[in-house]
Scaffold this motif. Structure first.
Motif, mmCIF file in Angstrom:
data_model
loop_
_atom_site.group_PDB
_atom_site.id
_atom_site.type_symbol
_atom_site.label_atom_id
_atom_site.label_comp_id
_atom_site.label_asym_id
_atom_site.label_seq_id
_atom_site.Cartn_x
_atom_site.Cartn_y
_atom_site.Cartn_z
ATOM 1 N N GLN A 59 -10.671 -4.949 -4.686
ATOM 2 C CA GLN A 59 -10.583 -6.636 -3.454
ATOM 3 C C GLN A 59 -9.911 -6.482 -2.674
ATOM 4 O OE1 GLN A 59 -7.661 -9.274 -5.449
ATOM 5 N NE2 GLN A 59 -9.642 -11.800 -5.223
ATOM 6 N N LYS A 60 -9.295 -5.530 -2.114
ATOM 7 C CA LYS A 60 -8.656 -5.795 -1.191
ATOM 8 C C LYS A 60 -9.508 -5.863 0.139
ATOM 9 C CE LYS A 60 -4.744 -5.327 2.199
ATOM 10 N NZ LYS A 60 -3.272 -4.022 1.467
ATOM 11 N N PHE A 61 -10.030 -4.577 0.145
ATOM 12 C CA PHE A 61 -10.807 -3.618 1.332
ATOM 13 C C PHE A 61 -12.230 -4.166 1.252
ATOM 14 C CE2 PHE A 61 -6.855 -1.529 1.012
ATOM 15 C CZ PHE A 61 -6.490 -1.244 1.544
ATOM 16 N N LEU A 62 -12.904 -4.079 0.021
ATOM 17 C CA LEU A 62 -14.089 -4.563 -0.328
ATOM 18 C C LEU A 62 -14.861 -5.732 -0.449
ATOM 19 C CD1 LEU A 62 -15.045 -0.582 -2.448
ATOM 20 C CD2 LEU A 62 -15.505 -1.508 0.308
ATOM 21 N N ASP A 66 -5.203 -1.480 -12.720
ATOM 22 C CA ASP A 66 -5.110 -2.530 -11.660
ATOM 23 C C ASP A 66 -5.177 -2.161 -10.331
ATOM 24 O OD1 ASP A 66 -4.754 -5.554 -12.700
ATOM 25 O OD2 ASP A 66 -2.718 -5.434 -11.765
ATOM 26 N N LEU A 67 -4.418 -0.978 -10.191
ATOM 27 C CA LEU A 67 -4.094 -0.388 -8.466
ATOM 28 C C LEU A 67 -5.884 -0.378 -8.224
ATOM 29 C CD1 LEU A 67 -1.645 1.871 -8.655
ATOM 30 C CD2 LEU A 67 -1.520 0.131 -7.135
ATOM 31 N N LEU A 68 -6.878 0.043 -8.735
ATOM 32 C CA LEU A 68 -8.031 -0.039 -8.472
ATOM 33 C C LEU A 68 -8.830 -1.081 -7.781
ATOM 34 C CD1 LEU A 68 -10.766 2.265 -8.164
ATOM 35 C CD2 LEU A 68 -10.682 1.454 -10.386
ATOM 36 N N ARG A 69 -8.431 -2.269 -9.005
ATOM 37 C CA ARG A 69 -9.391 -3.888 -9.271
ATOM 38 C C ARG A 69 -7.941 -4.208 -7.841
ATOM 39 N NH1 ARG A 69 -6.642 -7.805 -8.943
ATOM 40 N NH2 ARG A 69 -4.855 -6.572 -9.670
ATOM 41 N N PHE A 70 -7.044 -4.364 -7.300
ATOM 42 C CA PHE A 70 -6.511 -4.462 -6.606
ATOM 43 C C PHE A 70 -7.131 -4.134 -4.681
ATOM 44 C CE2 PHE A 70 -3.118 -4.766 -2.924
ATOM 45 C CZ PHE A 70 -2.814 -6.063 -2.804
ATOM 46 N N ASN A 71 -7.220 -2.913 -4.858
ATOM 47 C CA ASN A 71 -7.372 -2.276 -3.303
ATOM 48 C C ASN A 71 -9.062 -2.403 -2.983
ATOM 49 O OD1 ASN A 71 -5.388 -0.620 -1.926
ATOM 50 N ND2 ASN A 71 -5.103 -0.066 -4.602
ATOM 51 N N SER A 119 0.870 -1.086 -0.390
ATOM 52 C CA SER A 119 0.336 0.336 -0.007
ATOM 53 C C SER A 119 0.873 1.371 -0.163
ATOM 54 C CB SER A 119 -0.882 -0.211 1.653
ATOM 55 O OG SER A 119 -1.729 -0.856 0.887
ATOM 56 N N VAL A 120 2.512 0.920 0.595
ATOM 57 C CA VAL A 120 3.111 3.078 0.675
ATOM 58 C C VAL A 120 3.859 2.580 -0.576
ATOM 59 C CG1 VAL A 120 5.042 3.536 1.731
ATOM 60 C CG2 VAL A 120 3.432 2.139 3.357
#
Length: 379
Positions: free
Chosen positions: A169-172, A162-167, A117-118
């Motif tokens: 999926q990870k948080f929602l 891809d960043l949007l997809r990853f986050n 995330s950093v």
């Protein structure tokens, strides 16, 4: 592919050729390729050790961005100091992040996945800075930079998605397994292809510039009428020969009858005489010496000590060649000449004239004096 291109670029760099851009492209290709192998689980064909996955996957991703930033920095050689400093600072920040991430992971304080995330946040900030500091009008860019900018736009769009997809999926939606498929490898493939295309244009531009530079140099150092080296090049050679310790000889030729030819038959006939004589000199001496037209009816042959014998054999052939050329072209072709050797200069002569003349100029003056002696005998 990245490894192959890196080897090619490294070999070229050893030969002192400028291939920094190709090295950065190859490093990025290699590192992102390693990350794709890990991310797509293809590396499981070689090992099932998940700690190895982590130690390979994340550093390759982190370092690939460093090589990309160096590539952008290489492209943006801006004349504005603050822009160059900001681009350099971004590269330094990324290098420091990678060093800290490796230290934290190896010490067990924070492992690579927890730093992702950093890394994403840092990536967004640095890319935004690069866009601002490295901004140029698309229309004013050379085609090489236009292609590279299109490549960066492609990789940025794929990376943002891809960043949007990853986050998301990870948080929602952490339970959605089908949502973890990354499209970044496809964007990367397009990116690398475009980079290689841009590099082809880059090499083409370099070749064109080199050819133009060589053409300009040739024009500067060649006599336009005869194609021989000119006085400017002769002066350059005089300086080079004067600065080294090798022995050499200078022959000064003066074509006979040029003024009479110009007055009787016109300057076209006079030019033809000079061209024929230049071809004669080139035929006899060019394989082992410099053949130069000093201007007007004066020519010089400059030869180093290793070819003095060939020079003397050539001189002995001159009379026969002149007679043959005279019959063939139906005009009198002959010249007076003088030969002088650098070894014949005395130390006192060199020291006395050092402030005024180069050593080679003194040898040339001696050859000139001997030429005039021969000229008087021919009258």
């Amino acid at each position: 592919m990245g490894v192959c291109v890196l080897l090619l670029a490294s070999i070229s760099a050893i030969k002192k050729t400028v291939y920094t851009r190709l090295i950065n492209i190859s490093l990025f290709s290699m590192l992102i390729g390693i990350w794709i192998l890990c991310n797509s689980k293809v590396i499981e064909l070689f090992t099932v050790n998940y700690s190895v996955f982590t130690q390979i996957e994340y550093p390759s991703l982190f370092l690939s961005v460093v090589s990309m930033c160096f590539l952008i920095r290489d492209m943006r050689q801006d004349s504005v100091l603050w822009k160059r400093m900001i681009l350099d600072l971004c590269c330094v920040v990324l290098i420091i992040f990678n060093i800290i991430a490796i230290i934290l992971h190896l010490s067990g304080i924070a492992h690579f996945p927890s730093l992702l995330s950093v890394f994403h946040g840092l990536l967004l900030v640095i890319f935004a800075v690069f866009i601002i500091a490295g901004f140029q009008s698309f229309k004013t860019m050379p085609i090489t930079d236009q292609v590279i900018n299109i490549a960066f736009l492609v990789i940025c769009l794929f990376a943002a998605f891809d960043l949007l997809r990853f986050n998301i999926q990870k948080f929602l939606f952490p339970s959605l397994k089908n949502f973890d498929l990354s499209i970044l490898p496809y964007g990367t493939m397009i990116f690398i292809i475009l980079l290689l295309v841009s590099y082809i244009f880059y090499i083409y531009e370099m070749v064109i510039k080199r050819v133009e530079a060589e053409s300009l140099e040739k024009a500067a150092y060649r006599d336009p009428m005869t194609g021989l080296y000119n006085r400017a090049y002769c002066e350059k050679l005089f300086k080079e020969y004067s600065e080294n310790s090798n022995q050499y000889a200078i022959v000064h030729f003066d074509v006979n009858g040029l003024k009479k030819m110009n007055d009787t038959y016109g300057h076209v006939a006079g030019d033809e005489l000079l061209i024929i004589f230049a071809e004669l000199l080139e035929k006899i001496f060019s394989d082992f010496s410099y053949v130069i037209r000093m201007g007007g009816d004066e020519f010089v042959v400059l030869v180093d000590e290793n070819h003095i014998r060939e020079l003397l054999r050539g001189i002995s052939k001159m009379e026969n060649f002149e007679k043959e050329a005279s019959v063939r072209h139906n005009m009198n072709i002959s010249a007076a000449y003088g030969i002088a050797y650098s070894k014949d200069l005395s130390e006192s002569e060199i020291i006395h004239n050092k402030q005024v003349h180069l050593e080679a100029e003194l040898v040339y003056q001696n050859a000139d004096a001997k030429m005039y002696e021969m000229k008087k005998k021919m009258l």
